[in-house]
Design an enzyme around this catalytic site. Sequence first.
Site, PDB file in Angstrom:
ATOM      1  N   CYS A 226       0.837  -1.200   0.000  1.00 16.66           N
ATOM      2  CA  CYS A 226       0.000   0.000   0.000  1.00 16.66           C
ATOM      3  C   CYS A 226       0.876   1.256   0.000  1.00 16.66           C
ATOM      4  CB  CYS A 226      -0.938  -0.001   1.202  1.00 16.66           C
ATOM      5  SG  CYS A 226      -0.124   0.178   2.800  1.00 16.66           S
ATOM      6  N   CYS A 332      46.580  11.358  -5.080  1.00 18.68           N
ATOM      7  CA  CYS A 332      46.820  10.447  -6.197  1.00 18.68           C
ATOM      8  C   CYS A 332      45.487  10.090  -6.844  1.00 18.68           C
ATOM      9  CB  CYS A 332      47.529   9.185  -5.712  1.00 18.68           C
ATOM     10  SG  CYS A 332      47.737   7.914  -6.995  1.00 18.68           S
ATOM     11  N   CYS A 348      51.179   2.511  -6.936  1.00 22.47           N
ATOM     12  CA  CYS A 348      50.477   2.671  -5.661  1.00 22.47           C
ATOM     13  C   CYS A 348      50.789   1.517  -4.717  1.00 22.47           C
ATOM     14  CB  CYS A 348      48.966   2.768  -5.902  1.00 22.47           C
ATOM     15  SG  CYS A 348      48.493   4.225  -6.859  1.00 22.47           S
ATOM     16  N   CYS A 375      38.217   0.205   1.269  1.00 23.25           N
ATOM     17  CA  CYS A 375      37.195  -0.552   0.565  1.00 23.25           C
ATOM     18  C   CYS A 375      37.833  -1.279  -0.620  1.00 23.25           C
ATOM     19  CB  CYS A 375      36.079   0.375   0.081  1.00 23.25           C
ATOM     20  SG  CYS A 375      34.837  -0.469  -0.934  1.00 23.25           S
ATOM     21  N   CYS A 378      36.019   0.291  -4.145  1.00 21.59           N
ATOM     22  CA  CYS A 378      36.246   1.656  -4.657  1.00 21.59           C
ATOM     23  C   CYS A 378      37.525   2.289  -4.123  1.00 21.59           C
ATOM     24  CB  CYS A 378      35.047   2.547  -4.336  1.00 21.59           C
ATOM     25  SG  CYS A 378      34.865   2.947  -2.572  1.00 21.59           S
ATOM     26  N   CYS A 389      32.484  -4.270  15.416  1.00 22.93           N
ATOM     27  CA  CYS A 389      31.972  -5.257  14.470  1.00 22.93           C
ATOM     28  C   CYS A 389      32.840  -5.257  13.217  1.00 22.93           C
ATOM     29  CB  CYS A 389      30.527  -4.916  14.115  1.00 22.93           C
ATOM     30  SG  CYS A 389      29.806  -6.012  12.876  1.00 22.93           S
TER      31      CYS A 389
END
Length: 568
Positions: A226, A332, A348, A375, A378, A389
């Site tokens: 709904c 960089c 790198c 990460c 990315c 955690c």
Amino acid sequence: MVGITDAVQYAIDKFGVKQSIVWLEQVWPQMVKEVLQKTALHTLASIVGKISYQEASDALWGSQLIVVQAVDKCIAARLEKVQELKTKVAVDESAIHDALIKADGCVEKAIECINKSVLTSFLQRAVRRNDSCQIQLQTSDLLSTVEQHCARAIFIETPVSSWEQALLAEKLVRSGFNIEDAIHASNECQNLQQAKLYLQQDCEICTMQVSAQKLINMVGCSHRTCEQCAAKYFTNKIKSCSILELTCPFCAEPNLENDPNGEKAVTYFSDLDILLKRVVTEEVHELFQSKLRDFTLEREPRFRWCAHCSYGFIAEASSRVIQCPSCQQRMCFICREQWDCQHSGLTCKQYNKWKQEHHYNKSVGAILHRSSIECPKCSHKFSLDKGGCMHFTCLHCNHQFCSGCKKPFLGVNCQVSSLCKNKGLHAHHPRNCLFYLRDMEVEGLQKLLARHGINYNIDNQVGSSCPQTFRCSVIEQKSVSSADIGADAICGKPPIREYGGLCRTHYLEHIAMLYQKHKIDPAPMLTDRKLEAVLARENIPALHRMSGEGKPQYWWRLLCEVQTKLPL
């Protein structure tokens, strides 16, 4: 109307890559407001009424962003619409203006709004008259006459295409349904039973019965809910989650993670934008468009977030060293790290290795303090929240992974093992990940390191003469409350003398870093039951203890199977 993706592309093409975000966030809304203000002060304002935001927006795009021309365009378009409506509906001008605002300047929708308002008032009087006649006379002839009268009014004043549909709509109104739903159901259904079923559909979230017209069909799947439940769900997701999580609340479709070209996402978000405009508030919809704008920009190959001030920009030059137009700091382009002269001439990966070799500090607390989470999708870096955690979600690309081993977190769609269906969100950590090592005995982990000739000792050990007030001094991010999120402070837990002044949590992080750095396999420390669990997790056929086989021999066979079939 120009979509958000078109608007982003227009901003980049028209105003340059550096100023596109500022223009979309600040300049464009201000220009629309200026159009609205000038139309309100126009000499014909009393005749044309209040202009809607959408009308001002469309006029501004149609006038090539020239405010003066947009104001004239708004006034002229509204005058034409008012004159057209005067010839089609018999209501005063104030009702016409109100309807045009509700319909965002659309004449057809404005006519529907006016007809609904007029018909609702008429039928309410007819039903009241019907009820009065039933109470006073109780005759079927008179009731039939009133029914015919109401049906005739519906046939004349509403968009029903036949007399049978008008009769059906009248029966639905007498059954307690509102006139709007009754008319819609009469156009969609053939008889009263079908119409009642159509108007009593179950929401899959709250299980309330609503008209099928008021059910929201999820984009990309067959689930429905709904309007109220859809509004609550998407409002919460837009405010608290990444845009990639705006999927179906039942099946989590579509899966936008496996969309390398972004074509699926562009189509999906274009359709979702239409749905959201119907169910969420204008403020929430603007937040969605803001997130969609950032998502669209991040798909640009040269778009980067500044590593210093978090400003987003598109690098114009092809140089490896890029400069933030906001804070003027350099970084960089590839690894997005703060630029260092030592980075010149090194890849790198080589530069990262150089930093570890030349900035090594024997104080493990200092090593842990310098740690960060990068990460794997990315390459964006985040400060590490020690001892918390290990399930981490990247705020930029929404990738979910383990902060210890970088393995992705997967849901019920994981195909590694049949056991995965019952695990919910999980990751397949390697055996030497902190996720498993933190549950093992520290002394056993130390012995295995010593067996491989690796020194695990810490130079800054705490002697017995240390004061009782001494605490673990590793600097970590405190996330206890919203007031101090991201605030750096010492750990503060009681240290253990044998752990060099660290608490057990941070000493295990030190041990885990050594296990991963030297690729040490902790499998020899596992019992036969745990080795069996390792095989089951990765869907490797289980071994069984043979007749007459001793427990040590069975354990050795399990260990060889694990290390052969599941090498680190």
